[in-house]
Design an enzyme around this catalytic site. Sequence first.
Site, mmCIF file in Angstrom:
data_model
loop_
_atom_site.group_PDB
_atom_site.id
_atom_site.type_symbol
_atom_site.label_atom_id
_atom_site.label_comp_id
_atom_site.label_asym_id
_atom_site.label_seq_id
_atom_site.Cartn_x
_atom_site.Cartn_y
_atom_site.Cartn_z
ATOM 1 N N LYS A 22 -38.482 5.845 -26.368
ATOM 2 C CA LYS A 22 -39.612 6.722 -26.718
ATOM 3 C C LYS A 22 -39.422 8.086 -26.060
ATOM 4 O O LYS A 22 -39.582 9.119 -26.702
ATOM 5 C CB LYS A 22 -40.911 6.101 -26.216
ATOM 6 C CG LYS A 22 -42.092 7.059 -26.171
ATOM 7 C CD LYS A 22 -43.351 6.470 -25.587
ATOM 8 C CE LYS A 22 -43.452 6.542 -24.103
ATOM 9 N NZ LYS A 22 -43.947 7.811 -23.559
ATOM 10 N N ASN A 23 -39.019 8.084 -24.792
ATOM 11 C CA ASN A 23 -38.970 9.353 -24.045
ATOM 12 C C ASN A 23 -37.759 10.202 -24.382
ATOM 13 O O ASN A 23 -37.730 11.384 -24.047
ATOM 14 C CB ASN A 23 -39.065 9.081 -22.547
ATOM 15 C CG ASN A 23 -40.466 8.645 -22.161
ATOM 16 O OD1 ASN A 23 -41.392 8.702 -22.973
ATOM 17 N ND2 ASN A 23 -40.626 8.185 -20.936
ATOM 18 N N CYS A 116 -54.017 13.142 -17.451
ATOM 19 C CA CYS A 116 -54.166 11.760 -17.927
ATOM 20 C C CYS A 116 -54.420 10.910 -16.687
ATOM 21 O O CYS A 116 -54.439 11.404 -15.565
ATOM 22 C CB CYS A 116 -52.905 11.312 -18.668
ATOM 23 S SG CYS A 116 -51.467 11.285 -17.615
ATOM 24 N N ARG A 121 -51.476 16.684 -14.883
ATOM 25 C CA ARG A 121 -50.160 16.935 -15.483
ATOM 26 C C ARG A 121 -49.992 18.450 -15.679
ATOM 27 O O ARG A 121 -50.209 18.991 -16.758
ATOM 28 C CB ARG A 121 -50.028 16.187 -16.815
ATOM 29 C CG ARG A 121 -50.313 14.693 -16.719
ATOM 30 C CD ARG A 121 -49.312 13.925 -15.882
ATOM 31 N NE ARG A 121 -47.988 13.853 -16.463
ATOM 32 C CZ ARG A 121 -47.620 12.925 -17.350
ATOM 33 N NH1 ARG A 121 -48.495 12.059 -17.761
ATOM 34 N NH2 ARG A 121 -46.393 12.909 -17.849
ATOM 35 N N ASP A 310 -41.876 5.087 -13.913
ATOM 36 C CA ASP A 310 -42.389 4.355 -15.079
ATOM 37 C C ASP A 310 -42.188 2.855 -14.959
ATOM 38 O O ASP A 310 -42.624 2.104 -15.831
ATOM 39 C CB ASP A 310 -41.707 4.838 -16.373
ATOM 40 C CG ASP A 310 -42.087 6.266 -16.689
ATOM 41 O OD1 ASP A 310 -41.409 6.874 -17.531
ATOM 42 O OD2 ASP A 310 -43.031 6.778 -16.075
ATOM 43 N N ARG A 402 -48.805 2.760 -27.470
ATOM 44 C CA ARG A 402 -48.239 4.126 -27.398
ATOM 45 C C ARG A 402 -46.738 4.077 -27.161
ATOM 46 O O ARG A 402 -46.003 4.937 -27.620
ATOM 47 C CB ARG A 402 -48.900 4.906 -26.256
ATOM 48 C CG ARG A 402 -50.256 5.473 -26.571
ATOM 49 C CD ARG A 402 -50.669 6.463 -25.508
ATOM 50 N NE ARG A 402 -49.521 7.267 -25.122
ATOM 51 C CZ ARG A 402 -49.280 7.662 -23.868
ATOM 52 N NH1 ARG A 402 -50.108 7.340 -22.894
ATOM 53 N NH2 ARG A 402 -48.230 8.389 -23.584
HETATM 54 C C1 EPZ Z 1 -41.699 12.441 -18.292
HETATM 55 O O1 EPZ Z 1 -42.953 13.090 -18.199
HETATM 56 C C2 EPZ Z 1 -41.975 11.095 -18.966
HETATM 57 N N1 EPZ Z 1 -42.573 11.312 -20.282
HETATM 58 C C3 EPZ Z 1 -42.927 10.269 -18.110
HETATM 59 O O2 EPZ Z 1 -43.054 8.975 -18.727
HETATM 60 C C4 EPZ Z 1 -42.300 10.087 -16.724
HETATM 61 O O3 EPZ Z 1 -43.192 9.354 -15.906
HETATM 62 C C5 EPZ Z 1 -42.008 11.456 -16.110
HETATM 63 O O4 EPZ Z 1 -41.158 12.223 -16.987
HETATM 64 C C6 EPZ Z 1 -41.309 11.355 -14.758
HETATM 65 O O5 EPZ Z 1 -40.106 10.661 -14.915
HETATM 66 C C7 EPZ Z 1 -41.777 11.672 -21.310
HETATM 67 O O6 EPZ Z 1 -40.581 11.843 -21.166
HETATM 68 C C8 EPZ Z 1 -42.461 11.819 -22.643
HETATM 69 P P1 EPZ Z 1 -42.347 15.566 -15.187
HETATM 70 P P2 EPZ Z 1 -43.019 14.666 -17.768
HETATM 71 O O7 EPZ Z 1 -42.567 16.942 -15.690
HETATM 72 O O8 EPZ Z 1 -41.781 15.355 -18.168
HETATM 73 C C9 EPZ Z 1 -44.810 17.685 -11.791
HETATM 74 C C10 EPZ Z 1 -44.174 7.148 -19.695
HETATM 75 O O9 EPZ Z 1 -44.836 6.255 -19.158
HETATM 76 N N2 EPZ Z 1 -44.856 18.864 -12.680
HETATM 77 O O10 EPZ Z 1 -40.948 15.099 -14.972
HETATM 78 O O11 EPZ Z 1 -44.314 15.202 -18.262
HETATM 79 C C11 EPZ Z 1 -45.615 16.517 -12.334
HETATM 80 O O12 EPZ Z 1 -46.986 16.632 -12.001
HETATM 81 C C12 EPZ Z 1 -44.338 8.592 -19.240
HETATM 82 O O13 EPZ Z 1 -43.323 6.954 -20.608
HETATM 83 C C13 EPZ Z 1 -45.329 20.079 -12.176
HETATM 84 O O14 EPZ Z 1 -45.716 20.173 -11.019
HETATM 85 O O15 EPZ Z 1 -43.076 14.551 -16.188
HETATM 86 C C14 EPZ Z 1 -44.952 15.336 -11.653
HETATM 87 O O16 EPZ Z 1 -45.483 15.203 -10.350
HETATM 88 C C15 EPZ Z 1 -45.464 8.754 -18.208
HETATM 89 N N3 EPZ Z 1 -45.362 21.159 -12.999
HETATM 90 C C16 EPZ Z 1 -43.482 15.762 -11.548
HETATM 91 O O17 EPZ Z 1 -43.480 17.186 -11.729
HETATM 92 C C17 EPZ Z 1 -44.910 21.117 -14.289
HETATM 93 O O18 EPZ Z 1 -44.948 22.147 -14.982
HETATM 94 C C18 EPZ Z 1 -42.590 15.151 -12.613
HETATM 95 O O19 EPZ Z 1 -43.225 15.358 -13.865
HETATM 96 C C19 EPZ Z 1 -44.425 19.866 -14.788
HETATM 97 C C20 EPZ Z 1 -44.400 18.765 -13.966
#
Ligand code: EPZ
Length: 428
Positions: A22-23, A116, A121, A310, A402
Site C-alpha cells: 500500500k505504501n 490522525c 502529522r 507500523d 484501509r
Molecule cells: C509514512 O508516512 C507511512 N505512510 C506511514 O505508514 C509510516 O508510519 C511513516 O511513513 C513512518 O514510517 C505512507 O507511506 C502512506 P513521515 P509519512 O513523514 O511519510 C514527522 C501506515 O500505517 N514529520 O515519514 O506521512 C512525522 O510527524 C502508515 O501504513 C514532520 O515533522 O510519515 C513523524 O514523526 C501510518 N514534518 C516523522 O516525521 C513533516 O513535514 C516521520 O513521518 C513530515 C513528517
Amino acid sequence: MEKLIVHGGCRLRGSVKIGGSKNASLPILAASLLTPDTVKIRHVPDVSDTNYMLQILNSLGASVERSSGTVRIDSMDGISASASYDQVRKMRASICLLGPLMARLHRCTLPLPGGCVIGDRPVDLHIRAMQALGAQVRNSGGNLYLEAPNGLVGTTVDMRGENGPTVLGTDNLMMAAVLAKGVTVIESAAREPEVVDLANFLNKMGAKIEGAGTRRITIIGVDQLTGCDHTVIPDRIEAGTFMVAAAMMGDGVTLRCICQEHLESVSALLTECGHHLEFNNRGDVVTITPAHSPRSGKIVTAPYPGFPTDMQAQMTALFALTPGISVVKETIFPQRFMHCSELKRMGANIKVDNGAAVITGVERLSGAPVMASDLRASAALVLAALAAEGVTEIHRLYHIDRGYERIDEKLQDLGAAIKRAADSESGD
Ligand code: EPZ
C-alpha cells in the site's frame, strides 16, 4: 458499517499470499500525473487507501481503470491543480500529490490533510522541499496554495526533521525534482523500500535518480517523462503482520510473495524471541514456527532499516501473551498507543508512559467487544482476538480495510474462525 466477529483460540496453518505494498502504491499512483502517457501499475492492493487515491486522480482529470491488481492511468493534458477537501481528508497520504502537481503544473491547491489518531502529522518538511525548489507557499483556510511561476529549479535540500527522515516528504521532493531545471540533492533522505520502489518507477519513466535507499539521493531534472509498466513491491507490513500471527498461534504458516531483505528487523526480533523463521533461497517465501518457550523482547522503532513503527502494535499483541516483561519504545509517532487501551480490555497488562509501553505477559486474553482506531492498531486487535479465549467483536472495520486486502478471508484460509458482519454500532 461492518465489524469482525472472531472466535479465538484457533491455530493457523497453511499458506498465504502477501499482496502489493500500500505504501509503495500510493506515491507511485500519484507519480502517474508526471506524464500524459499511459502508465500501467501492477500488484496494487485493493484497499480503501489506494481506491481513495484513484478517486482523487480521477477527480483531477486522469482516466483510471483498475482490473484486479492492475491499474492503468492516463493523465493527459488538462489535469486540474486542485484536489477537494472531501477527498483529501479521507487519506493523509494525499499529501504526496504535492510533488507531481508542482512538477507538472507549477502550481497546486491541496487541502491540508490534518492529523490522525497516531499523532499530529505536520507537513513542514514537505513545504521546506517545495520552497527550496522555488515554489511560493501560502497556507490559509486549511489549504496549501503553491505556485512556481518560473518553474522549479534543482538545489540541495536537507530533509531531516526533529523526528528523523520523512518518507512521503522524500517522495514529494523526488517527484518535484524529476522535471525541475538542474540537479537536486536530497540529504537525510528516507531509506524505506517504498521510496526505492518509487525511484525505480520514476527511472522507468525516464527520470535520472541515483542513491535511492541511501541518505543522499541525486536527481538530474529532465524535460519530460514517458509512460511505463511497473510492478509494486510486496507489502512488508502485511507480511510482518502475518508473521506475528504465525508466531502467536501458527502450526507452520507459510507466507508467499514476500521480500526477505525488507523484513530483516522484524525477522531478527521474532528470532530473538525464540520463534523460528525459514526463508527459501530466493527470499520470497518464509515459514514460521512458534517458539516452544517464547522470550520477551524490546523494540525501539526507527526509520528504515530500523524496526518499523507500523509493526509495533502487532508486536505488542504478541508480547501481551509472552512470559516476562517486554518494552516498546515509539520514537516516530510517540502517541501511537491507541491499541493498548483496547488490548487491556481483553486482559493485557500494559503500562503506557512517555512514548513507551511496558508489557507484562499474561497467561491468556479474553474476547471482548473492542473498537478499531487506526490501521495498525486494528491489526493488533485482530491478532489478539485470534489468540484470546472466547468471542471478540471488532467495530469500525473500515480502519483495517484501509490497508489490508481481505484480511478476514486470508485468515479464514489459514483456519481462523473470523467473519465480517453488518454492524449496528453507530459510526464515529
Ligand atoms: C509514512 O508516512 C507511512 N505512510 C506511514 O505508514 C509510516 O508510519 C511513516 O511513513 C513512518 O514510517 C505512507 O507511506 C502512506 P513521515 P509519512 O513523514 O511519510 C514527522 C501506515 O500505517 N514529520 O515519514 O506521512 C512525522 O510527524 C502508515 O501504513 C514532520 O515533522 O510519515 C513523524 O514523526 C501510518 N514534518 C516523522 O516525521 C513533516 O513535514 C516521520 O513521518 C513530515 C513528517
